[in-house]
Design an enzyme around this catalytic site. Structure first.
Site, PDB file in Angstrom:
ATOM      1  N   TYR A   1       3.793  -6.462  17.288  1.00 14.11           N
ATOM      2  CA  TYR A   1       4.081  -5.765  16.146  1.00 14.11           C
ATOM      3  C   TYR A   1       4.976  -4.485  16.367  1.00 14.11           C
ATOM      4  O   TYR A   1       6.045  -4.468  15.901  1.00 14.11           O
ATOM      5  CB  TYR A   1       2.650  -5.282  15.510  1.00 14.11           C
ATOM      6  CG  TYR A   1       2.968  -4.309  14.536  1.00 14.11           C
ATOM      7  CD1 TYR A   1       3.698  -4.319  13.201  1.00 14.11           C
ATOM      8  CD2 TYR A   1       2.296  -2.891  14.841  1.00 14.11           C
ATOM      9  CE1 TYR A   1       4.166  -3.467  12.188  1.00 14.11           C
ATOM     10  CE2 TYR A   1       2.477  -1.937  13.682  1.00 14.11           C
ATOM     11  CZ  TYR A   1       3.459  -2.014  12.631  1.00 14.11           C
ATOM     12  OH  TYR A   1       3.684  -1.059  11.840  1.00 14.11           O
TER      13      TYR A   1
ATOM     14  N   TYR B   1       0.887  -1.301   0.127  1.00 11.27           N
ATOM     15  CA  TYR B   1      -0.128  -0.096  -0.152  1.00 11.27           C
ATOM     16  C   TYR B   1       0.904   1.261  -0.152  1.00 11.27           C
ATOM     17  O   TYR B   1       0.915   2.175  -0.911  1.00 11.27           O
ATOM     18  CB  TYR B   1      -0.937  -0.215   1.219  1.00 11.27           C
ATOM     19  CG  TYR B   1      -1.737   1.168   1.733  1.00 11.27           C
ATOM     20  CD1 TYR B   1      -2.309   2.096   0.479  1.00 11.27           C
ATOM     21  CD2 TYR B   1      -1.794   1.435   2.994  1.00 11.27           C
ATOM     22  CE1 TYR B   1      -2.926   2.838   1.022  1.00 11.27           C
ATOM     23  CE2 TYR B   1      -2.330   2.754   3.170  1.00 11.27           C
ATOM     24  CZ  TYR B   1      -2.958   3.551   2.239  1.00 11.27           C
ATOM     25  OH  TYR B   1      -3.529   4.608   2.609  1.00 11.27           O
ATOM     26  N   ILE B   2       1.446   1.577   0.990  1.00 12.91           N
ATOM     27  CA  ILE B   2       2.340   2.982   1.256  1.00 12.91           C
ATOM     28  C   ILE B   2       3.734   2.617   0.256  1.00 12.91           C
ATOM     29  O   ILE B   2       4.068   3.621  -0.409  1.00 12.91           O
ATOM     30  CB  ILE B   2       2.743   2.899   2.611  1.00 12.91           C
ATOM     31  CG1 ILE B   2       1.542   3.089   3.462  1.00 12.91           C
ATOM     32  CG2 ILE B   2       3.727   4.223   2.877  1.00 12.91           C
ATOM     33  CD1 ILE B   2       1.855   2.964   5.151  1.00 12.91           C
TER      34      ILE B   2
ATOM     35  N   LEU C   1       5.372 -10.447  -2.200  1.00 17.25           N
ATOM     36  CA  LEU C   1       3.952 -10.452  -2.783  1.00 17.25           C
ATOM     37  C   LEU C   1       3.144 -11.007  -1.746  1.00 17.25           C
ATOM     38  O   LEU C   1       2.036 -11.532  -2.413  1.00 17.25           O
ATOM     39  CB  LEU C   1       3.961 -11.124  -4.212  1.00 17.25           C
ATOM     40  CG  LEU C   1       4.727 -10.184  -5.197  1.00 17.25           C
ATOM     41  CD1 LEU C   1       4.632 -10.779  -6.810  1.00 17.25           C
ATOM     42  CD2 LEU C   1       4.373  -8.675  -5.169  1.00 17.25           C
TER      43      LEU C   1
END
Length: 328
Positions: free
Chosen positions: A141, A12-13, A34
């Protein structure tokens, strides 16, 4: 033209930043397994399919490319998921980063911009959140990102290579024309949940907690546009040209919006008046989180261009024209 190795550049980013890199006369070469990234997001870019967990694959890529600098996005990033499979987050995020750093040192690559997170601050003890505030991460995370930051700080102290660690707040939005945006199997962030899952797929929207100590009782967060994030990476690359060591910088707008304000903006942007299901608070959700971004302004010369209305409108343009993501 400077070559930039972009790990996770099909995500995304990463994909949007790669496009902005080209517009600023850089040459991005993307390294991505991917797992979350999409080939369709980067049709005109050089792509090396590889996994940071395999040292030989990233070392071969660095040796072949000989980049002038690296932007390191590649990571697993769902905070909730990280509490159920912490071993995967440490193996992928921390172990993969260690392999990357070893490959950079072996090939004498001296500059890196790291995609970090405000999640490592945990529940803030004071506001706004400053870079010198002690990390108190509350999920694995965030802890994985903190460990990588500590590695980078040592790499700077030991003169292995130089780095800027960008601590994002809530990344959101899409390209202004709606041509690129977030495409993932399961959305974990509130804006795509509102616009895609609720407004397009007609799922129920649950708001967790309306009894916080805020003006309307709902959580307040700092949302930063993905285009502003991309701009921050460009400025960090330029700053690194004459910088030695390692430093961390908050990337946020410095302004918080409540969930009810966000819901109102989503309804206005979409024209859909969806119901809101109020549920009890979730454990670990702080009441209010927003950045002190004065260091980004002073050090990088970075100022956010977009506000929350821009974020919601651009994200809706993306989701409404790409209901199935890049497969639409």
């Amino acid at each position: 033209m400077k070559k930039i190795l972009v790990t996770g550049g099909a995500g995304y980013i990463g994909s949007i930043t790669s496009k902005i890199l080209v517009e600023n006369e850089y040459e991005p070469i993307i390294f991505d397994n991917l797992f979350n990234g999409k080939k369709e997001a980067i049709p005109n870019f050089d792509l090396i399919i590889g996994d940071l967990r395999n040292y030989s694959e990233i070392e071969s890529a660095v040796q072949k490319i000989q980049p002038d600098a690296v932007i390191h996005f590649a990571a697993m990033k769902a905070a909730g998921e990280s509490m159920f499979i912490p071993e995967d987050y440490y193996e992928n995020n921390v172990g993969g980063s260690a392999n990357l750093f070893k490959a950079l040192i072996k090939n004498n690559v001296r500059k890196l911009v790291f995609s970090s997170t405000a999640s490592l601050y945990g529940t803030p003890q004071k506001l706004p959140i400053k870079e010198e505030d002690i990390p108190q991460t509350e999920n694995t995370y965030g802890h994985s990102k903190l460990l990588i930051e500590e590695m980078l700080a040592w790499m700077g102290k030991l003169n292995r290579f130089d780095s800027i660690r960008l601590r994002y707040f809530n990344a959101a939005g899409a390209m202004e024309d709606g041509s690129m945006g977030e495409d993932t199997k399961v959305f974990n962030n509130v804006i795509p949940i509102l616009l895609h899952d609720v407004c397009i797929q007609k799922k129920e929207f649950s708001l967790f907690g309306d009894d916080y100590d805020t003006p309307d009782g709902t959580c307040i967060r700092d949302y930063v546009h993905v285009m502003d994030l991309a701009s921050a990476h460009i400025k960090a690359l330029k700053y690194l040209e004459n910088f030695s060591g390692s430093d961390c910088i908050n990337i946020g707008t410095g302004q918080g919006y409540s969930l009810l304000e966000l819901v109102s903006m989503a309804k206005k942007a979409t024209g859909i008046d969806f119901p809101v299901n109020i549920k009890p608070r979730r454990v670990g959700d702080p009441s209010t989180v927003y950045a002190d971004n004065s260091k980004a302004k002073e050090v990088l010369g970075w100022t956010p261009k977009y506000g929350l209305v821009d974020i919601v409108e651009s994200a809706w343009k993306w989701h409404s024209t790409h209901p199935n993501g890049y497969q639409a």
